[in-house]
Write a protein that holds these residues in place. Sequence first.
Motif, short mmCIF file in Angstrom:
data_model
loop_
_atom_site.label_atom_id
_atom_site.label_comp_id
_atom_site.label_asym_id
_atom_site.label_seq_id
_atom_site.Cartn_x
_atom_site.Cartn_y
_atom_site.Cartn_z
N ASN A 1 0.85 -1.18 0.00
CA ASN A 1 0.00 0.00 0.00
C ASN A 1 0.89 1.24 0.00
O ASN A 1 2.06 1.17 0.39
CB ASN A 1 -0.91 0.02 1.23
CG ASN A 1 -1.86 -1.16 1.28
OD1 ASN A 1 -2.36 -1.61 0.25
ND2 ASN A 1 -2.10 -1.67 2.48
N SER B 1 -0.52 10.21 -7.22
CA SER B 1 -1.30 9.05 -6.78
C SER B 1 -1.47 8.05 -7.92
O SER B 1 -1.40 6.84 -7.72
CB SER B 1 -2.67 9.50 -6.26
OG SER B 1 -2.54 10.31 -5.12
N SER B 2 -1.71 8.58 -9.11
CA SER B 2 -1.85 7.71 -10.28
C SER B 2 -0.56 6.93 -10.55
O SER B 2 -0.60 5.75 -10.89
CB SER B 2 -2.22 8.56 -11.50
OG SER B 2 -2.34 7.75 -12.66
N ARG C 1 -0.32 4.23 -7.95
CA ARG C 1 -1.34 3.22 -8.20
C ARG C 1 -0.94 2.32 -9.37
O ARG C 1 -1.19 1.10 -9.35
CB ARG C 1 -2.68 3.90 -8.48
CG ARG C 1 -3.87 2.96 -8.52
CD ARG C 1 -5.18 3.74 -8.58
NE ARG C 1 -5.45 4.44 -7.32
CZ ARG C 1 -5.35 5.76 -7.16
NH1 ARG C 1 -4.99 6.53 -8.18
NH2 ARG C 1 -5.60 6.31 -5.99
N THR C 2 -0.30 2.89 -10.38
CA THR C 2 0.06 2.15 -11.58
C THR C 2 1.36 1.36 -11.41
O THR C 2 1.48 0.25 -11.93
CB THR C 2 0.22 3.12 -12.77
OG1 THR C 2 -1.01 3.83 -12.96
CG2 THR C 2 0.58 2.39 -14.04
N ILE D 1 1.70 -0.10 -5.97
CA ILE D 1 0.88 -0.96 -5.12
C ILE D 1 0.60 -2.30 -5.79
O ILE D 1 0.56 -2.41 -7.01
CB ILE D 1 -0.43 -0.27 -4.70
CG1 ILE D 1 -1.37 -0.07 -5.91
CG2 ILE D 1 -0.15 1.05 -4.02
CD1 ILE D 1 -2.77 0.41 -5.50
N THR D 2 0.42 -3.31 -4.96
CA THR D 2 0.13 -4.64 -5.47
C THR D 2 -0.53 -5.46 -4.38
O THR D 2 -0.40 -5.16 -3.20
CB THR D 2 1.42 -5.35 -5.93
OG1 THR D 2 1.09 -6.59 -6.57
CG2 THR D 2 2.37 -5.63 -4.78
N PHE E 1 -4.17 -0.32 -1.85
CA PHE E 1 -4.75 1.01 -2.05
C PHE E 1 -3.72 2.11 -1.87
O PHE E 1 -2.62 1.88 -1.35
CB PHE E 1 -5.92 1.23 -1.07
CG PHE E 1 -5.51 1.28 0.38
CD1 PHE E 1 -5.25 2.50 1.01
CD2 PHE E 1 -5.40 0.11 1.13
CE1 PHE E 1 -4.88 2.55 2.35
CE2 PHE E 1 -5.03 0.15 2.47
CZ PHE E 1 -4.77 1.39 3.08
N VAL E 2 -4.09 3.31 -2.31
CA VAL E 2 -3.27 4.51 -2.14
C VAL E 2 -4.01 5.48 -1.24
O VAL E 2 -5.17 5.82 -1.49
CB VAL E 2 -2.97 5.19 -3.50
CG1 VAL E 2 -2.27 6.53 -3.29
CG2 VAL E 2 -2.14 4.29 -4.39
N THR F 1 -3.77 9.40 0.47
CA THR F 1 -3.10 10.66 0.15
C THR F 1 -3.05 11.58 1.36
O THR F 1 -3.95 11.59 2.20
CB THR F 1 -3.80 11.39 -1.01
OG1 THR F 1 -5.16 11.67 -0.65
CG2 THR F 1 -3.76 10.56 -2.28
#
Length: 240
Positions: free
Chosen positions: A172, A195-196, A199-200, A203-204, A209-210, A212
């Motif tokens: 996360n 954040s994008s 996220r891309t 995270i796994t 989740f991300v 902020t």
Amino acid sequence: MTRLAALLLSSVLAAMTGAVHAGDCRQALALGLDVSGSVDLREYRLQIDGLITALNDPEVVRILMSAPQAPVALLVFEWSGPADQAILVPWTKVTDREALAGISAMLADAERRDATPGTALGVAMKTGADFLDQQQGCWKRTLDISGDGRSNLGPEPRNVRDAIGARGITINALVIGADAPASGDLRQTEITELSSYFRTHVITGRDAFVQTALGFEDYAAAMTAKLKRELDGLAISGLQ
């Protein structure tokens, strides 16, 4: 975790005598803090003190203490350039308030050290995963990585993420945006873009989740919300 869920979990643990053994761990949580060159002394303290605040939030404490038979194990480390990884808090099982107080004291004693200005996020991910491999007996293993920028040194996060996920580790992210500017405010746009990226590329794992934080001033609140989400929802199947 709701109060009803906590009571249910406690009942299940009590009922399954022999299924839970001393030393069991319901979750290993490694927290990686960004101390790269973009983080100044003030922001460093906001990050450290924010984590202390989050860990001592009443709801977080309640979740941490909800199943002492199978506690959460915590480790905190700092990351920056490829060779700048340092442990602030070694693996510690949060079995009681004394253990939590010890973690808080170690964090309070942390001092900003010299570190290379680069942001080796991929290395930080690999380092956190290696720490989590020391906790193979835990039912869930989670890497909580904080960062205020994209990787610019070492392996690209996207090139190490899948291999880490294949080891059964969830990653996360807590993305930290810029502090309030003197004039104008592009923070929402900037943090959306960052954040994008996380996220891309970072995270796994299931339910990854991300979270902020709109500047380091918001770090404590963001980390509190993140810990509640990460620590909630223990799988009862892990007790079987």
